[in-house]
Design a protein around this motif. Structure first.
Motif, PDB file in Angstrom:
ATOM      1  N   ASN A  15       0.821  -1.208   0.000  1.00  0.00           N
ATOM      2  CA  ASN A  15       0.000   0.000   0.000  1.00  0.00           C
ATOM      3  C   ASN A  15       0.853   1.254   0.000  1.00  0.00           C
ATOM      4  O   ASN A  15       0.544   2.223  -0.706  1.00  0.00           O
ATOM      5  N   SER A  19       0.814   3.929  -3.095  1.00  0.00           N
ATOM      6  CA  SER A  19       0.451   5.307  -2.788  1.00  0.00           C
ATOM      7  C   SER A  19       1.524   6.283  -3.259  1.00  0.00           C
ATOM      8  O   SER A  19       1.219   7.362  -3.762  1.00  0.00           O
ATOM      9  N   ASN A  20       2.773   5.904  -3.081  1.00  0.00           N
ATOM     10  CA  ASN A  20       3.866   6.804  -3.456  1.00  0.00           C
ATOM     11  C   ASN A  20       4.154   6.803  -4.947  1.00  0.00           C
ATOM     12  O   ASN A  20       4.436   7.852  -5.520  1.00  0.00           O
ATOM     13  N   ASN A  44      -6.089   7.134  -7.929  1.00  0.00           N
ATOM     14  CA  ASN A  44      -6.510   6.696  -6.612  1.00  0.00           C
ATOM     15  C   ASN A  44      -5.514   5.624  -6.161  1.00  0.00           C
ATOM     16  O   ASN A  44      -5.378   4.595  -6.817  1.00  0.00           O
ATOM     17  N   PRO A  45      -4.798   5.837  -5.058  1.00  0.00           N
ATOM     18  CA  PRO A  45      -3.803   4.870  -4.602  1.00  0.00           C
ATOM     19  C   PRO A  45      -4.350   3.461  -4.374  1.00  0.00           C
ATOM     20  O   PRO A  45      -3.622   2.492  -4.427  1.00  0.00           O
ATOM     21  N   ARG A  46      -5.636   3.332  -4.154  1.00  0.00           N
ATOM     22  CA  ARG A  46      -6.232   2.007  -3.949  1.00  0.00           C
ATOM     23  C   ARG A  46      -6.595   1.323  -5.259  1.00  0.00           C
ATOM     24  O   ARG A  46      -6.888   0.144  -5.276  1.00  0.00           O
TER      25      ARG A  46
END
Length: 55
Positions: A15, A19-20, A44-46
């Motif tokens: 995660n 995200s990064n 969207n990081p997800r």
């Protein structure tokens, strides 16, 4: 990677990575499977594999 890491990799590490890395692609251009070129405006990081684009 979003679905296949479950049970194989540390969820917190994956995660954090997703995200990064997502932020680095904002403003880049991508070629769609239709041949159109678009700009990546949000990720969207997800759901890294489904960026929001501008044509």
């Amino acid at each position: 990677m979003e679905e296949e890491y479950v049970g194989k990799l540390d969820v917190a590490v994956v995660n954090a990575f997703l995200s990064n890395i997502a932020a680095y692609y904002i403003g880049d251009f991508a070629k769609l499977n239709t041949g159109e070129v678009c700009e990546i405006v949000h990720i969207n990081p997800r759901h890294v594999s489904r960026p929001i684009i501008s044509r």
